[in-house]
Design an enzyme around this catalytic site. Sequence first.
Site, PDB file in Angstrom:
ATOM      1  N   ARG A  28       0.831  -1.207   0.000  1.00  0.00           N
ATOM      2  CA  ARG A  28       0.000   0.000   0.000  1.00  0.00           C
ATOM      3  C   ARG A  28       0.863   1.254   0.000  1.00  0.00           C
ATOM      4  NH1 ARG A  28      -4.762   0.962   4.314  1.00  0.00           N
ATOM      5  NH2 ARG A  28      -3.023   0.852   5.765  1.00  0.00           N
ATOM      6  N   LYS A  52      -2.947   6.446   0.976  1.00  0.00           N
ATOM      7  CA  LYS A  52      -2.783   6.710   2.406  1.00  0.00           C
ATOM      8  C   LYS A  52      -1.699   7.760   2.596  1.00  0.00           C
ATOM      9  CE  LYS A  52      -2.935   4.399   6.829  1.00  0.00           C
ATOM     10  NZ  LYS A  52      -4.248   4.980   7.124  1.00  0.00           N
ATOM     11  N   GLU A  66     -16.746   6.834   3.551  1.00  0.00           N
ATOM     12  CA  GLU A  66     -15.771   6.440   4.566  1.00  0.00           C
ATOM     13  C   GLU A  66     -15.925   7.308   5.802  1.00  0.00           C
ATOM     14  OE1 GLU A  66     -10.902   6.000   4.741  1.00  0.00           O
ATOM     15  OE2 GLU A  66     -11.985   5.700   2.870  1.00  0.00           O
TER      16      GLU A  66
END
Length: 315
Positions: free
Chosen positions: A60, A162, A198
């Site tokens: 990620r 992220k 989210e």
Amino acid sequence: MYINKRGIDGDFDKGLVTRYGALELSPSAGVLNYGQARIKAYRTEDDRLLLFRPDQNALRMKMGAERICMPSPSVETFVDAVKETALANKRWVPPPGKGSLYIRPLLMGTGAVLGFAPAPDYTFLVYCSPVGNYFKGTFASLDLTIEDELHRATPGGAGGVKSITNYAPVLKGISKAKHEGYSEVLYLDSVHKKYIEEVSCCNIFVIKGNVISTPAASGTILEGITRKSIMEIASDQGYQVEERAIAVDELEDAGEVFCTGTAVGVAPVGTITYQGKRMEFKVGASTVGRELYTILEGIQTGNTKDDKGWIVEVQ
């Protein structure tokens, strides 16, 4: 250069001009966080130290780095760095059942650059801190409010990456929600303003009967490692798992809602308030969320056999 510092409740009073030079920052300084990988290390009853899917966190980071033009460490380098940091701090890992070692890998551009361009040099850093269990004793449920004016991500942006860019925009919404007595904020999509996406720092799941639905990761949703793991565990348990657009109106018919993330694990949602209407959901020991979390936690802590190859032992 001129420097003037203040605390959260202070003022920018009198600063000073000093010679241009390097700044000293804590690894946990707000500007360096909050949007990088987060991993937990758990101590087992026989004193082993376990990491949960560090390779997925490495992948990620690599994906996010590519999106914002940064080089990234290889998966092997990432995992080795996390293991070395955990081992060096093994004495700080709480006893079984009392918490975990919260590990924070950071990737940042540290080379000097005055123009608007990728930095010439980068630093990969890993630090950690012992943390207690997110919930003390019983699983406290979350009370969410839906934000329909502020948005955390837009199509074509970096909402699926992220990075700190996904956390700074939600601070205003969180501050307002906390002031009004809510636990967290649930955001809607920025185009139609009708689909849930989210929570500020968690993924969300909605349950109706045997069907577990979560918003599709289409570029504006962070694909959490806990989210991915819970989806697989749920499928193994016989639930029908869907990734799709979930209209906010569907929440009225939901039997259960929960959030997932590294910090919370699986957090039950007790209520969601939208445009003055409060919706309530099932919470407690006999919920699907608790069932899935029990399995997940068992694997993470070594109390349940890991048949998936998710656990890495630190030696």
